[in-house]
Write a protein that holds these residues in place. Structure first.
Motif, PDB file in Angstrom:
ATOM      1  N   ARG A 135       0.848  -1.198   0.000  1.00  0.00           N
ATOM      2  CA  ARG A 135       0.000   0.000   0.000  1.00  0.00           C
ATOM      3  C   ARG A 135       0.880   1.243   0.000  1.00  0.00           C
ATOM      4  NH1 ARG A 135      -3.208  -2.990   3.957  1.00  0.00           N
ATOM      5  NH2 ARG A 135      -2.266  -1.801   5.631  1.00  0.00           N
ATOM      6  N   GLN A 136       0.876   1.979  -1.067  1.00  0.00           N
ATOM      7  CA  GLN A 136       1.654   3.210  -1.187  1.00  0.00           C
ATOM      8  C   GLN A 136       0.699   4.360  -1.448  1.00  0.00           C
ATOM      9  OE1 GLN A 136       4.814   3.432  -0.623  1.00  0.00           O
ATOM     10  NE2 GLN A 136       5.287   1.256  -0.498  1.00  0.00           N
ATOM     11  N   PRO A 137       0.262   5.074  -0.409  1.00  0.00           N
ATOM     12  CA  PRO A 137      -0.709   6.157  -0.611  1.00  0.00           C
ATOM     13  C   PRO A 137      -0.191   7.215  -1.576  1.00  0.00           C
ATOM     14  CG  PRO A 137      -0.405   5.671   1.734  1.00  0.00           C
ATOM     15  CD  PRO A 137       0.661   4.926   0.993  1.00  0.00           C
ATOM     16  N   VAL A 138      -1.034   7.588  -2.508  1.00  0.00           N
ATOM     17  CA  VAL A 138      -0.667   8.604  -3.498  1.00  0.00           C
ATOM     18  C   VAL A 138      -0.952   9.996  -2.939  1.00  0.00           C
ATOM     19  CG1 VAL A 138      -1.125   9.476  -5.811  1.00  0.00           C
ATOM     20  CG2 VAL A 138      -1.155   6.999  -5.379  1.00  0.00           C
ATOM     21  N   GLY A 139       0.024  10.880  -3.069  1.00  0.00           N
ATOM     22  CA  GLY A 139      -0.183  12.256  -2.654  1.00  0.00           C
ATOM     23  C   GLY A 139      -0.201  12.483  -1.160  1.00  0.00           C
ATOM     24  N   SER A 140       0.251  11.518  -0.376  1.00  0.00           N
ATOM     25  CA  SER A 140       0.264  11.697   1.071  1.00  0.00           C
ATOM     26  C   SER A 140       1.359  12.683   1.451  1.00  0.00           C
ATOM     27  CB  SER A 140       0.487  10.362   1.780  1.00  0.00           C
ATOM     28  OG  SER A 140       1.678   9.763   1.339  1.00  0.00           O
ATOM     29  N   PRO A 141       1.152  13.471   2.511  1.00  0.00           N
ATOM     30  CA  PRO A 141       2.136  14.491   2.872  1.00  0.00           C
ATOM     31  C   PRO A 141       3.431  13.885   3.384  1.00  0.00           C
ATOM     32  CG  PRO A 141       0.424  14.323   4.543  1.00  0.00           C
ATOM     33  CD  PRO A 141      -0.015  13.472   3.389  1.00  0.00           C
ATOM     34  N   VAL A 142       4.531  14.590   3.137  1.00  0.00           N
ATOM     35  CA  VAL A 142       5.832  14.137   3.634  1.00  0.00           C
ATOM     36  C   VAL A 142       5.956  14.421   5.122  1.00  0.00           C
ATOM     37  CG1 VAL A 142       8.316  14.552   3.493  1.00  0.00           C
ATOM     38  CG2 VAL A 142       6.959  14.375   1.401  1.00  0.00           C
ATOM     39  N   THR A 143       5.411  15.550   5.564  1.00  0.00           N
ATOM     40  CA  THR A 143       5.512  15.944   6.966  1.00  0.00           C
ATOM     41  C   THR A 143       4.120  16.038   7.581  1.00  0.00           C
ATOM     42  OG1 THR A 143       7.530  17.207   6.516  1.00  0.00           O
ATOM     43  CG2 THR A 143       6.377  17.664   8.580  1.00  0.00           C
ATOM     44  N   LEU A 144       3.946  15.390   8.720  1.00  0.00           N
ATOM     45  CA  LEU A 144       2.698  15.450   9.479  1.00  0.00           C
ATOM     46  C   LEU A 144       2.942  16.329  10.701  1.00  0.00           C
ATOM     47  CD1 LEU A 144       1.792  11.641   9.364  1.00  0.00           C
ATOM     48  CD2 LEU A 144       1.020  13.447   7.809  1.00  0.00           C
ATOM     49  N   ARG A 145       1.966  17.193  11.029  1.00  0.00           N
ATOM     50  CA  ARG A 145       2.172  18.155  12.102  1.00  0.00           C
ATOM     51  C   ARG A 145       0.965  18.247  13.021  1.00  0.00           C
ATOM     52  NH1 ARG A 145       4.173  20.728   7.506  1.00  0.00           N
ATOM     53  NH2 ARG A 145       6.402  21.289   7.591  1.00  0.00           N
ATOM     54  N   LEU A 146       1.240  18.523  14.283  1.00  0.00           N
ATOM     55  CA  LEU A 146       0.226  18.918  15.257  1.00  0.00           C
ATOM     56  C   LEU A 146       0.926  19.779  16.285  1.00  0.00           C
ATOM     57  CD1 LEU A 146      -2.676  18.778  16.337  1.00  0.00           C
ATOM     58  CD2 LEU A 146      -1.993  16.785  17.677  1.00  0.00           C
ATOM     59  N   ALA A 147       0.446  21.024  16.450  1.00  0.00           N
ATOM     60  CA  ALA A 147       1.129  21.987  17.326  1.00  0.00           C
ATOM     61  C   ALA A 147       2.599  22.055  16.892  1.00  0.00           C
ATOM     62  CB  ALA A 147       0.968  21.608  18.784  1.00  0.00           C
ATOM     63  N   ASP A 148       3.547  21.861  17.833  1.00  0.00           N
ATOM     64  CA  ASP A 148       4.962  21.936  17.476  1.00  0.00           C
ATOM     65  C   ASP A 148       5.568  20.547  17.274  1.00  0.00           C
ATOM     66  OD1 ASP A 148       4.792  21.131  20.090  1.00  0.00           O
ATOM     67  OD2 ASP A 148       6.216  22.584  20.886  1.00  0.00           O
ATOM     68  N   LEU A 149       4.706  19.537  17.105  1.00  0.00           N
ATOM     69  CA  LEU A 149       5.153  18.173  16.826  1.00  0.00           C
ATOM     70  C   LEU A 149       5.180  17.951  15.317  1.00  0.00           C
ATOM     71  CD1 LEU A 149       5.756  15.208  17.795  1.00  0.00           C
ATOM     72  CD2 LEU A 149       3.276  14.831  17.674  1.00  0.00           C
ATOM     73  N   GLU A 150       6.304  17.443  14.802  1.00  0.00           N
ATOM     74  CA  GLU A 150       6.436  17.180  13.371  1.00  0.00           C
ATOM     75  C   GLU A 150       7.006  15.777  13.159  1.00  0.00           C
ATOM     76  OE1 GLU A 150       8.565  20.072  11.158  1.00  0.00           O
ATOM     77  OE2 GLU A 150       7.256  21.738  11.731  1.00  0.00           O
ATOM     78  N   LEU A 151       6.446  15.080  12.176  1.00  0.00           N
ATOM     79  CA  LEU A 151       6.924  13.743  11.802  1.00  0.00           C
ATOM     80  C   LEU A 151       7.163  13.725  10.302  1.00  0.00           C
ATOM     81  CD1 LEU A 151       5.597  10.277  12.922  1.00  0.00           C
ATOM     82  CD2 LEU A 151       5.675  10.829  10.481  1.00  0.00           C
ATOM     83  N   ASN A 152       8.379  13.358   9.894  1.00  0.00           N
ATOM     84  CA  ASN A 152       8.720  13.271   8.483  1.00  0.00           C
ATOM     85  C   ASN A 152       8.692  11.808   8.065  1.00  0.00           C
ATOM     86  OD1 ASN A 152      10.467  12.985   6.035  1.00  0.00           O
ATOM     87  ND2 ASN A 152      10.640  15.206   6.276  1.00  0.00           N
ATOM     88  N   VAL A 153       7.786  11.466   7.142  1.00  0.00           N
ATOM     89  CA  VAL A 153       7.589  10.066   6.773  1.00  0.00           C
ATOM     90  C   VAL A 153       8.704   9.545   5.868  1.00  0.00           C
ATOM     91  CG1 VAL A 153       5.091  10.240   7.003  1.00  0.00           C
ATOM     92  CG2 VAL A 153       6.138  10.663   4.781  1.00  0.00           C
ATOM     93  N   VAL A 154       9.487  10.443   5.267  1.00  0.00           N
ATOM     94  CA  VAL A 154      10.576  10.028   4.384  1.00  0.00           C
ATOM     95  C   VAL A 154      11.860   9.783   5.174  1.00  0.00           C
ATOM     96  CG1 VAL A 154      12.039  10.692   2.440  1.00  0.00           C
ATOM     97  CG2 VAL A 154       9.584  11.201   2.391  1.00  0.00           C
ATOM     98  N   THR A 155      12.224  10.740   6.015  1.00  0.00           N
ATOM     99  CA  THR A 155      13.464  10.608   6.787  1.00  0.00           C
ATOM    100  C   THR A 155      13.267   9.850   8.094  1.00  0.00           C
ATOM    101  OG1 THR A 155      13.106  12.719   7.929  1.00  0.00           O
ATOM    102  CG2 THR A 155      14.323  12.765   5.842  1.00  0.00           C
ATOM    103  N   HIS A 156      11.995   9.564   8.434  1.00  0.00           N
ATOM    104  CA  HIS A 156      11.654   8.871   9.690  1.00  0.00           C
ATOM    105  C   HIS A 156      12.204   9.619  10.898  1.00  0.00           C
ATOM    106  CE1 HIS A 156       9.933   4.712   8.758  1.00  0.00           C
ATOM    107  NE2 HIS A 156       9.855   5.424   7.652  1.00  0.00           N
ATOM    108  N   THR A 157      12.059  10.928  10.886  1.00  0.00           N
ATOM    109  CA  THR A 157      12.472  11.745  12.024  1.00  0.00           C
ATOM    110  C   THR A 157      11.252  12.395  12.657  1.00  0.00           C
ATOM    111  OG1 THR A 157      12.882  13.617  10.530  1.00  0.00           O
ATOM    112  CG2 THR A 157      14.773  12.235  11.134  1.00  0.00           C
ATOM    113  N   VAL A 158      11.325  12.594  13.964  1.00  0.00           N
ATOM    114  CA  VAL A 158      10.257  13.242  14.730  1.00  0.00           C
ATOM    115  C   VAL A 158      10.881  14.336  15.566  1.00  0.00           C
ATOM    116  CG1 VAL A 158       8.540  12.929  16.556  1.00  0.00           C
ATOM    117  CG2 VAL A 158       8.834  11.167  14.801  1.00  0.00           C
ATOM    118  N   THR A 159      10.268  15.524  15.548  1.00  0.00           N
ATOM    119  CA  THR A 159      10.743  16.615  16.389  1.00  0.00           C
ATOM    120  C   THR A 159       9.570  17.224  17.144  1.00  0.00           C
ATOM    121  OG1 THR A 159      10.477  18.287  14.644  1.00  0.00           O
ATOM    122  CG2 THR A 159      12.618  17.182  14.806  1.00  0.00           C
TER     123      THR A 159
END
Length: 226
Positions: A121-145
Protein backbone atom coordinates in the motif's frame (compact mmCIF):
# COMPACT_ATOMS: atom_id res chain seq x y z
CA UNK A 1 8.13 -14.43 -4.22
CA UNK A 2 11.10 -15.63 -2.16
CA UNK A 3 10.94 -16.30 1.57
CA UNK A 4 13.69 -16.73 4.17
CA UNK A 5 12.88 -18.89 7.21
CA UNK A 6 15.35 -18.65 10.12
CA UNK A 7 14.46 -21.41 12.59
CA UNK A 8 16.78 -23.69 14.56
CA UNK A 9 14.17 -26.44 14.97
CA UNK A 10 14.77 -28.51 11.84
CA UNK A 11 11.28 -30.04 11.87
CA UNK A 12 9.49 -26.72 12.26
CA UNK A 13 11.68 -25.05 9.61
CA UNK A 14 10.94 -27.75 7.03
CA UNK A 15 7.22 -27.76 7.83
CA UNK A 16 7.06 -24.00 7.28
CA UNK A 17 9.15 -24.29 4.13
CA UNK A 18 6.99 -27.01 2.61
CA UNK A 19 3.82 -25.13 3.43
CA UNK A 20 4.93 -21.98 1.64
CA UNK A 21 6.40 -23.91 -1.28
CA UNK A 22 2.94 -25.42 -1.80
CA UNK A 23 1.63 -21.84 -1.98
CA UNK A 24 4.10 -21.02 -4.74
CA UNK A 25 6.95 -19.45 -2.75
CA UNK A 26 10.65 -20.10 -3.21
CA UNK A 27 11.93 -20.81 0.30
CA UNK A 28 15.44 -20.66 1.80
CA UNK A 29 16.10 -22.10 5.26
CA UNK A 30 18.65 -21.01 7.87
CA UNK A 31 19.16 -22.92 11.12
CA UNK A 32 21.10 -20.42 13.25
CA UNK A 33 21.45 -16.67 13.63
CA UNK A 34 24.75 -16.34 11.80
CA UNK A 35 23.53 -18.30 8.78
CA UNK A 36 20.31 -16.31 8.85
CA UNK A 37 22.23 -13.04 8.92
CA UNK A 38 24.30 -13.95 5.86
CA UNK A 39 21.15 -14.69 3.87
CA UNK A 40 18.96 -11.92 5.30
CA UNK A 41 21.34 -9.06 4.51
CA UNK A 42 21.15 -9.80 0.79
CA UNK A 43 18.29 -8.25 -1.22
CA UNK A 44 17.09 -11.67 -2.40
CA UNK A 45 14.09 -12.22 -0.12
CA UNK A 46 10.67 -10.58 -0.16
CA UNK A 47 9.89 -11.51 3.47
CA UNK A 48 11.52 -13.11 6.50
CA UNK A 49 10.09 -15.46 9.12
CA UNK A 50 12.42 -15.89 12.08
CA UNK A 51 12.53 -17.46 15.51
CA UNK A 52 13.25 -15.31 18.55
CA UNK A 53 15.62 -17.79 20.22
CA UNK A 54 18.45 -18.79 17.89
CA UNK A 55 21.95 -20.23 18.38
CA UNK A 56 25.09 -18.23 17.46
CA UNK A 57 23.17 -14.93 17.17
CA UNK A 58 19.94 -14.32 19.10
CA UNK A 59 16.80 -13.32 17.27
CA UNK A 60 16.46 -9.83 18.76
CA UNK A 61 19.98 -8.79 17.76
CA UNK A 62 19.54 -10.38 14.35
CA UNK A 63 16.24 -8.60 13.82
CA UNK A 64 17.84 -5.24 14.66
CA UNK A 65 20.63 -5.84 12.15
CA UNK A 66 18.20 -6.88 9.42
CA UNK A 67 15.96 -3.89 10.07
CA UNK A 68 18.89 -1.47 9.92
CA UNK A 69 20.12 -2.91 6.61
CA UNK A 70 16.69 -3.59 5.07
CA UNK A 71 14.14 -1.20 6.60
CA UNK A 72 11.27 -2.26 4.34
CA UNK A 73 11.45 -6.06 4.34
CA UNK A 74 8.52 -7.63 6.27
CA UNK A 75 9.72 -9.58 9.34
CA UNK A 76 7.43 -11.99 11.17
CA UNK A 77 8.85 -13.25 14.47
CA UNK A 78 8.07 -16.66 15.97
CA UNK A 79 8.50 -17.49 19.64
CA UNK A 80 7.30 -19.67 22.47
CA UNK A 81 7.24 -16.54 24.66
CA UNK A 82 3.98 -14.59 24.59
CA UNK A 83 4.03 -12.03 27.41
CA UNK A 84 3.57 -8.31 26.82
CA UNK A 85 7.26 -7.65 27.54
CA UNK A 86 8.32 -10.29 25.02
CA UNK A 87 6.08 -8.79 22.34
CA UNK A 88 7.33 -5.27 23.04
CA UNK A 89 10.94 -6.47 22.78
CA UNK A 90 10.23 -8.08 19.44
CA UNK A 91 8.48 -5.03 18.03
CA UNK A 92 11.19 -2.72 19.33
CA UNK A 93 13.80 -4.86 17.58
CA UNK A 94 11.98 -4.19 14.31
CA UNK A 95 9.59 -7.11 13.86
CA UNK A 96 6.38 -6.30 11.98
CA UNK A 97 4.33 -9.07 13.56
CA UNK A 98 4.66 -11.67 16.29
CA UNK A 99 3.23 -15.21 16.35
CA UNK A 100 3.37 -17.40 19.46
CA UNK A 101 4.13 -21.11 19.15
CA UNK A 102 2.39 -23.45 18.71
CA UNK A 103 0.48 -22.06 15.74
CA UNK A 104 -1.41 -23.34 12.71
CA UNK A 105 0.27 -22.88 9.35
CA UNK A 106 -2.89 -21.27 8.00
CA UNK A 107 -2.59 -18.44 10.54
CA UNK A 108 1.09 -17.98 9.73
CA UNK A 109 0.27 -17.74 6.02
CA UNK A 110 -2.50 -15.19 6.61
CA UNK A 111 -0.25 -13.07 8.81
CA UNK A 112 2.49 -13.02 6.17
CA UNK A 113 0.10 -12.13 3.35
CA UNK A 114 -1.25 -9.29 5.49
CA UNK A 115 2.25 -7.89 5.98
CA UNK A 116 2.91 -8.03 2.25
CA UNK A 117 -0.35 -6.26 1.48
CA UNK A 118 0.51 -3.53 3.95
CA UNK A 119 3.93 -3.08 2.35
CA UNK A 120 2.31 -2.82 -1.08
CA UNK A 121 0.00 0.00 0.00
CA UNK A 122 1.65 3.21 -1.19
CA UNK A 123 -0.71 6.16 -0.61
CA UNK A 124 -0.67 8.60 -3.50
CA UNK A 125 -0.18 12.26 -2.65
CA UNK A 126 0.26 11.70 1.07
CA UNK A 127 2.14 14.49 2.87
CA UNK A 128 5.83 14.14 3.63
CA UNK A 129 5.51 15.94 6.97
CA UNK A 130 2.70 15.45 9.48
CA UNK A 131 2.17 18.16 12.10
CA UNK A 132 0.23 18.92 15.26
CA UNK A 133 1.13 21.99 17.33
CA UNK A 134 4.96 21.94 17.48
CA UNK A 135 5.15 18.17 16.83
CA UNK A 136 6.44 17.18 13.37
CA UNK A 137 6.92 13.74 11.80
CA UNK A 138 8.72 13.27 8.48
CA UNK A 139 7.59 10.07 6.77
CA UNK A 140 10.58 10.03 4.38
CA UNK A 141 13.46 10.61 6.79
CA UNK A 142 11.65 8.87 9.69
CA UNK A 143 12.47 11.75 12.02
CA UNK A 144 10.26 13.24 14.73
CA UNK A 145 10.74 16.61 16.39
CA UNK A 146 8.91 18.58 19.05
CA UNK A 147 9.68 22.24 19.64
CA UNK A 148 12.62 21.76 17.28
CA UNK A 149 14.13 18.95 19.36
CA UNK A 150 14.62 15.59 17.61
CA UNK A 151 12.97 12.68 19.42
CA UNK A 152 14.28 9.15 18.77
CA UNK A 153 11.51 6.57 18.31
CA UNK A 154 11.56 2.83 17.74
CA UNK A 155 10.01 1.58 14.46
CA UNK A 156 6.71 0.65 16.14
CA UNK A 157 6.54 3.91 18.11
CA UNK A 158 7.04 5.76 14.81
CA UNK A 159 4.27 3.79 13.07
CA UNK A 160 1.90 4.36 15.97
CA UNK A 161 2.57 8.11 16.06
CA UNK A 162 2.25 8.32 12.26
CA UNK A 163 -1.16 6.66 12.40
CA UNK A 164 -2.31 8.94 15.21
CA UNK A 165 -1.15 12.04 13.32
CA UNK A 166 -2.96 10.88 10.19
CA UNK A 167 -6.13 10.57 12.29
CA UNK A 168 -5.63 13.39 14.79
CA UNK A 169 -8.63 14.63 16.77
CA UNK A 170 -10.39 11.28 16.20
CA UNK A 171 -10.93 8.68 18.92
CA UNK A 172 -8.85 5.59 18.12
CA UNK A 173 -9.86 2.37 19.85
CA UNK A 174 -7.33 -0.25 20.89
CA UNK A 175 -8.87 -2.64 18.36
CA UNK A 176 -8.38 -0.14 15.53
CA UNK A 177 -4.79 0.56 16.52
CA UNK A 178 -4.05 -3.17 16.72
CA UNK A 179 -5.51 -3.74 13.27
CA UNK A 180 -4.08 -0.72 11.48
CA UNK A 181 -0.65 -0.40 13.12
CA UNK A 182 0.09 -4.01 14.04
CA UNK A 183 -2.12 -5.75 11.45
CA UNK A 184 -3.47 -8.03 14.15
CA UNK A 185 -6.56 -8.44 16.30
CA UNK A 186 -6.41 -6.86 19.73
CA UNK A 187 -5.65 -9.42 22.42
CA UNK A 188 -7.45 -8.35 25.58
CA UNK A 189 -5.07 -10.54 27.58
CA UNK A 190 -2.15 -8.20 26.89
CA UNK A 191 -1.68 -4.45 27.21
CA UNK A 192 1.06 -3.84 24.65
CA UNK A 193 -0.87 -1.00 22.99
CA UNK A 194 -1.14 0.84 26.31
CA UNK A 195 2.58 0.19 26.81
CA UNK A 196 3.40 1.88 23.50
CA UNK A 197 1.05 4.79 24.20
CA UNK A 198 2.91 5.32 27.47
CA UNK A 199 6.24 5.18 25.63
CA UNK A 200 5.05 7.92 23.28
CA UNK A 201 3.73 10.03 26.14
CA UNK A 202 7.11 9.97 27.86
CA UNK A 203 8.89 11.00 24.67
CA UNK A 204 6.60 13.56 23.04
CA UNK A 205 4.42 14.86 25.90
CA UNK A 206 6.12 14.61 29.28
CA UNK A 207 8.46 17.56 28.85
CA UNK A 208 6.26 19.66 26.55
CA UNK A 209 3.09 21.73 26.50
CA UNK A 210 0.37 21.41 25.41
CA UNK A 211 -0.22 17.71 26.06
CA UNK A 212 -1.23 15.96 22.85
CA UNK A 213 -2.07 12.34 23.74
CA UNK A 214 -5.36 11.95 25.62
CA UNK A 215 -7.01 8.80 26.98
CA UNK A 216 -10.74 8.16 26.95
CA UNK A 217 -11.05 5.63 29.75
CA UNK A 218 -12.14 2.19 28.62
CA UNK A 219 -12.40 3.25 24.98
CA UNK A 220 -9.16 4.45 23.42
CA UNK A 221 -6.94 7.43 22.66
CA UNK A 222 -7.07 10.81 20.91
CA UNK A 223 -4.20 12.89 19.55
CA UNK A 224 -5.24 16.54 19.76
CA UNK A 225 -4.31 19.91 21.23
CA UNK A 226 -5.63 20.39 24.74
Amino acid sequence: MRLLVIEDDDRVAHLIGRGFEEEGWRVDLAFDGQMGKRLALTPDHDAIIMDLILPKLNGLDLCREIRQARPDVPILMLTALGTTDDKVEGFDAGADDYLVKPFEFRELSVRLRTLLKRQARQPVGSPVTLRLADLELNVVTHTVTRAGQEIPLTPKEFKLLEYMLLHQERLLTRAEIAEKVWDTHFDTGTNFIDVYINYLRKKIDRDYEPKLIHTKSGVGFVLKIG
